[in-house]
Design a protein around this motif. Structure first.
Motif, PDB file in Angstrom:
ATOM      1  N   LEU C 261      18.023  -5.353 149.902  1.00  0.00           N
ATOM      2  CA  LEU C 261      18.142  -4.383 150.978  1.00  0.00           C
ATOM      3  C   LEU C 261      19.059  -3.240 150.567  1.00  0.00           C
ATOM      4  CD1 LEU C 261      17.487  -3.631 153.903  1.00  0.00           C
ATOM      5  CD2 LEU C 261      19.541  -4.858 154.578  1.00  0.00           C
ATOM      6  N   VAL C 262      20.219  -3.564 150.011  1.00  0.00           N
ATOM      7  CA  VAL C 262      21.182  -2.525 149.662  1.00  0.00           C
ATOM      8  C   VAL C 262      20.588  -1.525 148.684  1.00  0.00           C
ATOM      9  CG1 VAL C 262      23.477  -2.047 148.747  1.00  0.00           C
ATOM     10  CG2 VAL C 262      23.071  -4.120 150.030  1.00  0.00           C
ATOM     11  N   GLU C 263      19.932  -2.030 147.654  1.00  0.00           N
ATOM     12  CA  GLU C 263      19.379  -1.104 146.680  1.00  0.00           C
ATOM     13  C   GLU C 263      18.224  -0.317 147.251  1.00  0.00           C
ATOM     14  OE1 GLU C 263      18.157  -1.080 142.020  1.00  0.00           O
ATOM     15  OE2 GLU C 263      16.787  -1.788 143.568  1.00  0.00           O
ATOM     16  N   ALA C 264      17.393  -1.002 148.038  1.00  0.00           N
ATOM     17  CA  ALA C 264      16.233  -0.310 148.597  1.00  0.00           C
ATOM     18  C   ALA C 264      16.672   0.834 149.492  1.00  0.00           C
ATOM     19  CB  ALA C 264      15.366  -1.295 149.367  1.00  0.00           C
ATOM     20  N   VAL C 265      17.718   0.625 150.268  1.00  0.00           N
ATOM     21  CA  VAL C 265      18.196   1.705 151.122  1.00  0.00           C
ATOM     22  C   VAL C 265      18.669   2.862 150.257  1.00  0.00           C
ATOM     23  CG1 VAL C 265      19.879   2.396 152.836  1.00  0.00           C
ATOM     24  CG2 VAL C 265      18.871   0.150 152.968  1.00  0.00           C
ATOM     25  N   GLY C 266      19.384   2.520 149.192  1.00  0.00           N
ATOM     26  CA  GLY C 266      19.930   3.551 148.320  1.00  0.00           C
ATOM     27  C   GLY C 266      18.868   4.462 147.721  1.00  0.00           C
ATOM     28  N   VAL C 267      17.729   3.909 147.345  1.00  0.00           N
ATOM     29  CA  VAL C 267      16.690   4.755 146.758  1.00  0.00           C
ATOM     30  C   VAL C 267      15.608   5.096 147.769  1.00  0.00           C
ATOM     31  CG1 VAL C 267      17.036   3.890 144.436  1.00  0.00           C
ATOM     32  CG2 VAL C 267      15.410   2.756 145.915  1.00  0.00           C
ATOM     33  N   LYS C 268      15.905   4.882 149.020  1.00  0.00           N
ATOM     34  CA  LYS C 268      14.958   5.189 150.081  1.00  0.00           C
ATOM     35  C   LYS C 268      13.587   4.549 149.813  1.00  0.00           C
ATOM     36  CE  LYS C 268      15.475   8.310 153.343  1.00  0.00           C
ATOM     37  NZ  LYS C 268      14.914   9.424 154.113  1.00  0.00           N
ATOM     38  N   ASP C 269      13.632   3.299 149.417  1.00  0.00           N
ATOM     39  CA  ASP C 269      12.395   2.539 149.227  1.00  0.00           C
ATOM     40  C   ASP C 269      12.017   1.994 150.587  1.00  0.00           C
ATOM     41  OD1 ASP C 269      10.291   1.067 148.338  1.00  0.00           O
ATOM     42  OD2 ASP C 269      11.401   0.019 146.782  1.00  0.00           O
ATOM     43  N   ILE C 270      11.515   2.887 151.403  1.00  0.00           N
ATOM     44  CA  ILE C 270      11.336   2.586 152.822  1.00  0.00           C
ATOM     45  C   ILE C 270      10.495   1.344 153.093  1.00  0.00           C
ATOM     46  CG2 ILE C 270      10.381   3.504 154.973  1.00  0.00           C
ATOM     47  CD1 ILE C 270      11.324   6.258 153.954  1.00  0.00           C
ATOM     48  N   PRO C 271       9.370   1.163 152.417  1.00  0.00           N
ATOM     49  CA  PRO C 271       8.587  -0.040 152.722  1.00  0.00           C
ATOM     50  C   PRO C 271       9.384  -1.321 152.541  1.00  0.00           C
ATOM     51  CG  PRO C 271       7.310   1.452 151.372  1.00  0.00           C
ATOM     52  CD  PRO C 271       8.686   2.002 151.437  1.00  0.00           C
ATOM     53  N   VAL C 272      10.197  -1.370 151.507  1.00  0.00           N
ATOM     54  CA  VAL C 272      10.984  -2.584 151.275  1.00  0.00           C
ATOM     55  C   VAL C 272      12.008  -2.786 152.388  1.00  0.00           C
ATOM     56  CG1 VAL C 272      12.653  -3.701 149.757  1.00  0.00           C
ATOM     57  CG2 VAL C 272      10.673  -2.550 148.798  1.00  0.00           C
ATOM     58  N   VAL C 273      12.696  -1.727 152.761  1.00  0.00           N
ATOM     59  CA  VAL C 273      13.698  -1.843 153.828  1.00  0.00           C
ATOM     60  C   VAL C 273      13.039  -2.315 155.114  1.00  0.00           C
ATOM     61  CG1 VAL C 273      15.373  -0.632 155.240  1.00  0.00           C
ATOM     62  CG2 VAL C 273      15.135  -0.052 152.849  1.00  0.00           C
ATOM     63  N   GLN C 274      11.909  -1.703 155.437  1.00  0.00           N
ATOM     64  CA  GLN C 274      11.225  -2.103 156.657  1.00  0.00           C
ATOM     65  C   GLN C 274      10.795  -3.548 156.589  1.00  0.00           C
ATOM     66  OE1 GLN C 274       8.329   1.026 156.661  1.00  0.00           O
ATOM     67  NE2 GLN C 274       9.255   1.912 158.474  1.00  0.00           N
ATOM     68  N   GLY C 275      10.350  -3.938 155.405  1.00  0.00           N
ATOM     69  CA  GLY C 275       9.931  -5.324 155.230  1.00  0.00           C
ATOM     70  C   GLY C 275      11.073  -6.289 155.497  1.00  0.00           C
ATOM     71  N   VAL C 276      12.232  -5.973 154.950  1.00  0.00           N
ATOM     72  CA  VAL C 276      13.383  -6.861 155.137  1.00  0.00           C
ATOM     73  C   VAL C 276      13.777  -6.942 156.610  1.00  0.00           C
ATOM     74  CG1 VAL C 276      15.824  -7.194 154.637  1.00  0.00           C
ATOM     75  CG2 VAL C 276      14.284  -6.465 152.837  1.00  0.00           C
TER      76      VAL C 276
END
Lengths: 304, 536, 304
Positions: C261-276
């Motif tokens: 989650l932390v890394e995904a937020v940092g690179v704005k990997d939105i699908p991953v953040v939403q998934g989490v």
């Protein structure tokens, strides 16, 4: 309704766990008993550290003695030094301010915003209530730290952002408590009477409803400070905390953990400080709840 | 009369002492088999994209070295020796290199390694559509010709001195073209090379499992043996938390761990049941770069005042506890043409002179000791995204403290990767820090030559003299002349305070005493081909 | 039955709301995913091409609608950063987090209930006070501090347990203990209060007067009634445990959703953040659904 005890349980308000409160106004706790005296003393001491750290601290917190790095507690440095050669005792004293500030501000943010939402929900009619409470449910369905991470990681690390993240995350619980209290209070006879007499809704709210919400909110807020400090420490640990000249205890702890093998004081003492503060706040919150909640008074007689 | 407990302790102690005295000497014959578990400091990057052509990130490149081989190997004396290429000739005009390749080499997927594969690799990197990080490493690449199945000629549009050394890097490691064609965008999760270990599986962010390549017969010049590795399996576990990484090693849950922090090194070195290896990482040293495109850092005098306020020796000593040397030159000491020797002790901290310079330029002491000019405070925004990797933020804390004494107010602007890149590109910062592992001084060109430089680069230097030296240095194949050029570049970088090098990284690995044969290659990357376990 | 269906519908709404909320937050926060995916040195054309490919240049409503559409088909999208399907990525990471959270839940329940009941039954005596003090301590300390202490003692000094990893059962012990003990503390206090309340009810005296053994009174009647607020707390604790798992995963180097989650937020990997977030919301909602259903079992007369 529980057929045996005849009591109505309201599962979703377990966060408040106080469906009914005394009819009289805000109660002031009576004389402190020993179990209250100790935590109050600790908190007072920490408040003192936060307000006038210069009086108590032997050094300046930015003093870095390059030759005294990672030294064990000694006469020169009561609690040892950190990896920069700063006096740990001094850092802990100055850190009190950061930690308490974080806790207080986050709670004020959460409490005021949440309280407002709860107030509106409780007085605004069924539709408004339903919409707002659904929103709060949604908010609460995302675990604390995950939401705080999303906010803090996206905004970048700063004191304001940490306070924002922690505060925003706790809004729903305050909203819930406030709403429950408002609903419980507004149907009481004196409120009805006041309305009959023709007082404006605003005045009804301000003069009759609000004061009765203060007790449970006070308890929640007290416990909320402790919670905010812990969440803030977790954010620091994950690396989203503030890198500052005046480190808070959480940051010190996350720094110190790498030195546990060579400098136990660096990792242990900030953790101890956090724990002491949180324990004291919890004890105070419990004591407040015991005094203010009639249901538990029975329990109190049995020696809580 | 000793108590029973004391007696037991005596016996135990005595037995231990006796057994130590008669302990068998450590075995020296490699034993095949076993799985070596390595705790890697992946610095909290939880996405593994195992495409060597697309990563400038050192921790991942440490893994690549076991999966991918290179055409040549970098020898300790900084020359290159044969590896997948057995021999080579450089054309008189220095615009083409002909390589005779080793025969019988195969990729992990069974396809043969040949001239066509080399060409495919280089074409892939050079294709601007692929936007691969390794592109600058091949410089003026102008295509390759397959002269025979085992002979390939690399053509350049102009001489490119760094070519051979760059070819020894993991970033120009040889990947299987068939696999690239097959996996496309997901090649990063299905890496296929020719290395001593082949990829088995990965769990994103947590672990990478490799297994012995049984067909391996093409170790580089200077390796302990030519055949397959001894270890049957090699597993990298990503443990970015240094406390946890050290704990895992000390509790012997892993066989080895890297980047042991300074405070734990002493204990490990003193313990006979552990071994510590370390070696300089060939690196453009971690340095601070002022944003010279922004006032007042465009003024050389102000930059000088910044430099003179810093006592870097003390910083390095306090943070790294004597385990790392301070860096004087941009290039780490072992790199060809490093000016470390020349620049050592070339300047001293002089806070008083710094204060005088600032004063003379109108920066007068204001409230709380921070200087002001025309109502503006002397603030420095230091931008960061990687956290306290290699204790860099701790360094900045000390820097801040020292700068405050002269009247600078430094604040740390921690941003997630996305915002960091954006701010760097827009120049919304005053100071930044960076390092880049590289075996060749040409790495300076990537940073300090404006042509084709990424907007988010940490250096905004646009100095015609430096630019010319860098261009010449890129083309100059005669070692002495070349070294001369880079010495001039480094001297000027320091003199004009375009860069402020801080420390020389000594990459280290701690292992239990069950591990033998792990080495660190000339680049500073771990080698497991010759490693074996005593308890296999 | 209708109750069940309504609760499920409500739960779905909450989950939907949570992911929408996060979608909005991420949309508004700074940073352009396309630039990040393109990486260093990419030309404007490459970035534009990638942006078109990711679909992040479209207006908010478009993106939102696509997202919902995909979700309805069970497609959580593909990670911007790795190109992997999010569902696939999440599945691999979610299992260890669930293992940790659920086991910690079990530990919390067992230890918490036992401690709480023992404490309540012996209220006022030294055992009660001792347990209370210990519980207070546990709930007040930062979880990662407890974790570090556990590692230092059990992994490094005593070498009884492994410090890190997520393969074997042994590797679960320390992280589960760390998480579970703290949750147990909270649960125990609630259990204690709840049991004490019920023990004071008149019907208990009646039961005792009728001649039932203390044990029978305790297990067959008191516990049943005391459990309702406890079970509710469990619902909330589950969310907190998930939060705590994030920090614990980092400390013990385990796989899990928190770290990505932390890394995904940092690179704005939105699908991953939403998934989490989706995963977390579903988990929380499911647990609370179970909690609601358990009321029906515990007290057959509860109907809403």
């Amino acid at each position: 309704m529980n057929a045996i005890t005849g009591r109505t349980t309201q599962p979703h308000d377990a966060a408040a766990s106080v469906p009914e409160w005394p009819t009289s106004r805000l109660r002031v706790p009576k004389l402190p008993r020993p179990v209250i005296a100790a935590p109050v003393l600790v908190i007072a001491l920490m408040l003192l550290c936060a307000i006038v750290p210069g009086w108590l601290a032997p050094f300046d917190p930015t003093d870095m003695d390059g030759d005294a790095v990672l030294q064990a507690p000694s006469a020169a440095h009561l609690l040892g030094t950190d990896n920069f050669g700063r006096d740990l005792f001094t850092l802990l004293i100055y850190g009190a301010r950061e930690s308490l500030l974080l806790g207080a501000c986050a709670v004020v943010l959460g409490g005021v915003a949440g309280g407002l939402i709860g107030l509106v929900a409780g007085t605004g009619g069924r539709a408004v209530d339903m919409v707002l409470m659904r929103l709060m449910d949604i908010w609460m369905s995302v675990p604390d730290i995950l939401l705080a991470i999303v906010i803090a990681a996206s905004l970048g690390a700063s004191t304001t952002n940490t306070i924002l993240a922690v505060g925003v995350v706790t809004i729903p619980r305050y909203a819930r408590v406030m709403r429950a209290q408002v609903i419980a209070t507004r149907s009481r006879s004196f409120v009805e009477a006041s309305r009959q007499v023709g007082s404006s809704p605003v005045s009804v709210v301000l003069r009759h409803i609000l004061p009765h919400t203060l007790s449970p909110m006070l308890v929640m807020v007290t416990l909320g400070v402790a919670n905010a400090i812990l969440i803030g420490a977790s954010l620091s640990f994950i690396g989203l905390g503030v890198v500052d000249d005046r480190p808070d205890w959480g940051f010190l702890l996350s720094q110190g953990r790498s030195y546990l093998g060579v400098a136990w004081w660096f990792a242990t003492l900030p953790g101890l400080a956090i724990t002491a503060l949180v324990v004291s706040i919890n004890m105070l919150g419990d004591a407040l709840r015991n005094r203010l909640d009639p249901r538990l008074r029975g329990a109190r007689q049995s020696g809580t | 009369m000793p108590t029973r407990r004391e007696f037991a302790a005596l016996i135990a102690g005595g037995t231990l002492a006796v057994s130590r005295a008669f302990a068998a000497p450590p075995a020296t014959t490699p034993k095949p088999g076993g799985e070596l578990v390595f705790a890697l400091d992946g610095a909290a990057v939880v996405t593994f994209l195992l495409d060597p052509h697309n990563s400038g990130f050192a921790p991942h490149n440490r893994v690549f070295r076991s999966i991918f081989d290179s055409l040549v190997v970098l020898r300790p004396d900084q020359s290159v020796g044969p590896w997948l290429a057995q021999s080579w000739q450089v054309a008189p005009d220095q615009k083409s290199y002909t390589f005779q390749l080793r025969r019988g080499v195969t990729f992990h997927d069974g396809t043969p390694f040949d001239a066509a594969s080399v060409k495919a690799n280089l074409d892939r990197i050079s294709d601007p559509k692929n936007a691969l990080v390794a592109l600058p490493d091949i410089g003026p690449y102008a295509g390759a010709d397959v002269l025979a199945p085992d002979t390939v000629r690399i053509n350049l549009s102009e001489p490119f001195a760094p070519l051979l050394r760059n070819l020894s890097k993991t970033t120009l490691g040889i990947v299987s073209p068939a696999a690239v064609a097959k996996y496309g965008a997901t090649f990063g999760q299905n890496p296929v090379g020719t290395g001593p270990f082949r990829f088995v599986s990965l769990i994103q962010g947590t672990e990478i499992r490799l297994a012995r390549n049984e067909d391996y017969q093409w170790a580089p010049d200077g390796a302990s043996h030519q055949g397959p590795a001894y270890l049957e399996r090699l597993t990298f576990k990503n443990v970015p938390e240094e406390a946890t990484r050290v704990a895992a090693l000390q509790s012997r849950q892993v066989h080895a761990a890297d980047t042991i922090p300074p405070q734990a090194l002493a204990a490990l070195r003193a313990d006979p049941t552990f071994r510590v290896l370390d070696k300089e990482l060939l690196n453009n040293n971690y340095a601070l770069y002022p944003n010279i495109a922004r006032a007042p850092w465009n003024d050389e005098q102000i930059r000088l005042a910044l430099r003179l306020s810093l006592d870097i020796d003390t910083i390095v000593r306090v943070i790294y506890l004597g385990t790392l040397p301070r860096a004087w030159a941009p290039l780490s000491p072992s790199i060809f043409a490093s000016a470390e020797h020349d620049l050592a002790k070339s300047w001293k901290p002089d806070p008083k002179r710094a204060a005088d310079i600032l004063q003379a330029n109108g920066w007068l002491p204001g409230a709380s000791g921070i200087r002001e000019k025309d109502g503006k405070r002397l603030t420095i925004s230091f931008i960061d995204t990687q956290g306290n990797r290699e204790k860099r933020l701790d360094v900045i804390q000390l820097v801040r403290r020292q700068l405050a004494k002269t009247g600078f107010d430094l604040s740390i602007d921690s941003q997630p990767a996305g915002t960091y890149v954006a701010k760097m590109s827009n120049g919304e910062y005053d100071l930044a820090g960076a390092s880049q592992f590289a075996p060749d001084p040409d790495v300076l060109r990537r940073l300090h030559l404006p042509d084709g430089r990424d907007k988010s680069s940490v250096s905004k230097v646009d100095d015609p003299e430096i630019s010319q030296w860098l261009r010449d240095g890129m083309r100059e194949n005669e070692p002495e002349a070349r070294a001369e050029l880079y010495h001039k570049v480094q001297a000027k970088l320091i003199d004009k305070t375009y860069a402020l090098p801080i420390y020389v990284l000594q990459y280290n690995i701690g292992t239990t005493d069950a591990v033998s044969g792990v080495t660190i290659d000339t680049h500073g990357f771990p080698q497991f081909h010759g490693a074996w376990l005593a308890t296999a | 039955m209708a109750y069940l269906l309504r609760r499920i519908a409500g739960a779905a709404l909450v989950v939907f709301g949570a992911t929408s909320m996060v979608f909005l937050i991420l949309y508004w926060l700074p940073g352009d995913p396309a630039t990040l995916v393109a990486g260093e040195g990419a030309t404007a054309e490459t970035i534009a091409r990638i942006r078109a490919h990711l679909g992040t240049g479209r207006p908010l409503w478009d993106q939102y609608m696509s997202y919902l559409d995909n979700l309805a088909h069970g497609d959580l999208g593909t990670s911007f950063a790795t190109g992997e399907p999010v569902l696939h990525r999440l599945w691999a990471q979610a299992m260890p987090t669930l293992d940790l959270t659920l086991l910690a839940c079990v530990v919390a329940i067992v230890v918490g209930v036992v401690m709480g009941v023992v404490s309540a039954v012996h209220r006022g005596r030294w055992l009660d006070h001792a347990i209370q003090a210990a519980l207070l301590l546990f709930t007040s300390m930062p979880s990662f501090w407890l974790g570090i202490l556990l590692i230092m003692v059990f992994a490094v000094t005593l070498r009884w347990l492994p410090a890190i990893g997520n393969g074997s059962l042994a590797q679960l012990v320390l992280p589960v203990a760390c998480l579970g003990l703290i949750a147990a503390g909270k649960l125990a206090r609630m259990v204690r209060n709840s049991v004490i309340e019920v023990l004071d009810e008149p019907f208990v005296t009646t039961l005792r007067a009728k001649g039932l053994t203390e044990r029978s009174v305790l297990f067959r009647h008191v516990l049943r009634n005391a459990l309702i607020p406890v079970v509710t707390l469990l619902g909330i604790l589950a969310g907190e445990l998930l939060s705590g798992a994030v920090v614990t995963e980092t400390l013990f180097a385990r796989q899990g959703v928190g770290r990505i989650l932390v890394e995904a937020v940092g690179v704005k990997d939105i699908p991953v953040v939403q998934g989490v977030i989706l995963f977390a919301a579903v988990f929380y909602v499911l647990i609370n659904l179970l909690v609601d259903l358990s009321y029906v079992v515990i007290d057959r007369r509860v109907r809403v």
